[in-house]
Design a protein around this motif. Sequence first.
Motif, short mmCIF file in Angstrom:
data_model
loop_
_atom_site.label_atom_id
_atom_site.label_comp_id
_atom_site.label_asym_id
_atom_site.label_seq_id
_atom_site.Cartn_x
_atom_site.Cartn_y
_atom_site.Cartn_z
N ASN A 33 71.67 -26.89 -45.20
CA ASN A 33 70.62 -27.92 -45.17
C ASN A 33 70.97 -29.07 -44.24
N TYR A 34 71.57 -28.78 -43.09
CA TYR A 34 71.94 -29.84 -42.17
C TYR A 34 70.88 -30.02 -41.09
N THR A 35 70.82 -31.23 -40.54
CA THR A 35 69.92 -31.54 -39.44
C THR A 35 70.63 -32.49 -38.48
N VAL A 36 70.28 -32.44 -37.21
CA VAL A 36 70.76 -33.45 -36.26
C VAL A 36 69.79 -34.61 -36.37
N GLU A 37 70.34 -35.78 -36.55
CA GLU A 37 69.56 -37.00 -36.64
C GLU A 37 69.81 -37.79 -35.36
N ALA A 38 68.76 -38.00 -34.57
CA ALA A 38 68.87 -38.75 -33.32
C ALA A 38 68.25 -40.12 -33.55
N LYS A 39 69.04 -41.17 -33.31
CA LYS A 39 68.58 -42.54 -33.56
C LYS A 39 68.58 -43.34 -32.26
N TYR A 40 67.53 -44.13 -32.09
CA TYR A 40 67.50 -45.04 -30.96
C TYR A 40 66.50 -46.16 -31.24
N ILE A 41 66.58 -47.21 -30.42
CA ILE A 41 65.67 -48.35 -30.53
C ILE A 41 64.85 -48.37 -29.25
N ASP A 42 63.52 -48.30 -29.38
CA ASP A 42 62.68 -48.28 -28.19
C ASP A 42 62.43 -49.69 -27.67
N SER A 43 61.64 -49.80 -26.61
CA SER A 43 61.40 -51.09 -25.95
C SER A 43 60.68 -52.10 -26.84
N THR A 44 60.02 -51.65 -27.90
CA THR A 44 59.35 -52.56 -28.82
C THR A 44 60.29 -52.98 -29.95
N LYS A 45 61.54 -52.56 -29.87
CA LYS A 45 62.59 -52.84 -30.87
C LYS A 45 62.37 -52.07 -32.17
N ALA A 46 61.55 -51.02 -32.09
CA ALA A 46 61.35 -50.17 -33.26
C ALA A 46 62.53 -49.21 -33.38
N ASN A 47 63.09 -49.10 -34.59
CA ASN A 47 64.15 -48.12 -34.85
C ASN A 47 63.50 -46.77 -35.06
N LEU A 48 63.83 -45.83 -34.20
CA LEU A 48 63.24 -44.50 -34.31
C LEU A 48 64.31 -43.48 -34.67
N VAL A 49 63.94 -42.54 -35.50
CA VAL A 49 64.84 -41.48 -35.92
C VAL A 49 64.10 -40.17 -35.79
N CYS A 50 64.71 -39.23 -35.10
CA CYS A 50 64.14 -37.89 -34.92
C CYS A 50 65.09 -36.89 -35.58
N PHE A 51 64.56 -35.78 -36.04
CA PHE A 51 65.38 -34.78 -36.71
C PHE A 51 65.20 -33.41 -36.06
N SER A 52 66.28 -32.66 -36.04
CA SER A 52 66.20 -31.26 -35.59
C SER A 52 65.74 -30.41 -36.76
#
Length: 171
Positions: free
Chosen positions: A109-128
Amino acid sequence: MKFTIAALSAIAAVVSAQRDGCTTTGNASVSIIAPVKGQVLTPGTEYTITWQVVNGDAAYNALPLTLLIGNAANPNNIVPVSGGTFATNVTIGAGQAKVTVPQIPAGSNYTVEAKYIDSTKANLVCFSPQFTIAASTAPATTAAPVTTASKTSSAGQAVAGFFAGVAALLL
C-alpha cells in the motif's frame, strides 16, 4: 440512458486521474507515471521515479520537488513513512529522479508523494498509483562483539607489581 452512463464513466475517469496528479491554479500539472500500480520495488536497489509535466512554463519547471514514500493503506489519510524520503533536490522540470529504494517494511500500500509549493504559495501534493515494497534482500546484520581495552599506566603496573611481591613474601 447510454449518454448518462458514458458521461458518468468519463467523469469517473477524470476524477480518478486527478487523484494521482495535481494541477495548479495556472493549469500546469504533475502526474507521477512510474512507479505504476502494483509494481514491486526492492529495498536497496536503484529506481527511477518518473513524472509528466503538462503546461509547465520555465518558472513552474524550476520549482523544487520533494519525493517521499507514503503509506496509502487508507487513501483518505496517506501517512509519510519514516525513513522514506526519496529525493529533495530535484525540480519539477527534471521529469525524473534516480533514487535508492529505502529499507522499509514490506507492503503493498505504498505511494510516491510529490510535494511542492506553486507560484501562488499553494502547497500541492501529488500521489503515484499504489505499489509494493518487497521484503528486503539485504543480509541480516549482527552487532559486532563489544570489546573493551583498558590501558594500565606504568605507575599502576608498578603498584600492582609491589603488591604481588608483598603477597609472595607473605606466603
